[in-house]
Enzyme design. Structure first.
Site, short mmCIF file in Angstrom:
data_model
loop_
_atom_site.label_atom_id
_atom_site.label_comp_id
_atom_site.label_asym_id
_atom_site.label_seq_id
_atom_site.Cartn_x
_atom_site.Cartn_y
_atom_site.Cartn_z
N TYR A 254 -4.60 10.06 36.30
CA TYR A 254 -4.48 10.52 37.68
C TYR A 254 -3.54 9.63 38.46
CZ TYR A 254 -7.81 6.82 38.98
OH TYR A 254 -8.43 5.62 39.17
N LYS A 255 -3.11 10.12 39.60
CA LYS A 255 -2.31 9.33 40.53
C LYS A 255 -3.12 9.12 41.79
CE LYS A 255 2.28 10.77 39.00
NZ LYS A 255 3.49 11.52 39.37
N GLU A 256 -3.02 7.90 42.31
CA GLU A 256 -3.66 7.59 43.58
C GLU A 256 -2.64 6.99 44.52
OE1 GLU A 256 -6.87 4.87 42.57
OE2 GLU A 256 -5.56 3.15 42.79
N LYS B 201 -8.86 -1.75 51.80
CA LYS B 201 -7.84 -0.94 51.11
C LYS B 201 -8.48 0.40 50.77
CE LYS B 201 -4.83 -2.44 47.88
NZ LYS B 201 -4.39 -2.98 46.57
#
Length: 157
Positions: A68-70, A82
């Site tokens: 996945y991309k975050e 954060k």
């Protein structure tokens, strides 16, 4: 369905020492080394660690979870917070509309702090009751491993 889960871990370290790792890209470099059974690779797709940075996270072969991309949507160096939002793949491929992880480092005096990990999510009703992503256990394991690493680097363990 919307919800949130939270885990707190007492570090035994000053908040600034913990933020040195979590507030930078260092945490992404360390996770595959410290807990390779949970994460095999964290790559910077875009950015320098600040708001807008995008990471691609890959799991080890044979473990549940797709890459996945975050995207970092908040990096607050004053309050040690954060937030990363999954923007592609992973849980989004399994019924989640939103999956956000918030890390907060809360000072508890000069020599200890609490590392609070929170997951905020929205998932369609079809997938709401039975999904392994609805757990803070991975974040808890990472918190313990990173804390141990910092203590070793500082000669405290």
């Amino acid at each position: 369905m919307k919800g949130s889960l939270c885990h707190e871990f007492e570090t035994g370290l000053a908040a600034a020492d913990v933020w040195e790792v979590y507030g930078s890209l260092l945490v992404g470099n360390l996770i595959p080394k410290l807990v390779p059974e949970l994460c095999s690779k964290v790559e910077v797709v875009e950015g320098d660690g600040g708001v807008g940075t995008i990471l691609r996270v890959t799991f080890p072969p044979g473990t549940p979870g797709s890459p996945y991309k975050e995207k970092f949507i908040k990096v607050d160096h004053e309050n040690y917070i954060k937030e990363a939002l999954v923007i592609e793949g992973g849980v989004l491929d399994h019924g989640f509309q939103k999956y956000l992880v918030r890390i907060e480092i809360i000072g508890k005096g000069e020599k200890t702090s609490i590392l609070r990990s929170t997951i905020e999510y929205e998932v369609d009703h079809e997938h709401a009751n039975n999904h392994p992503a609805l757990s803070t256990s991975i974040l808890a394991t990472i918190a313990g491993a990173v804390t141990k690493y910092i203590k070793e680097q500082k000669g405290l363990e």
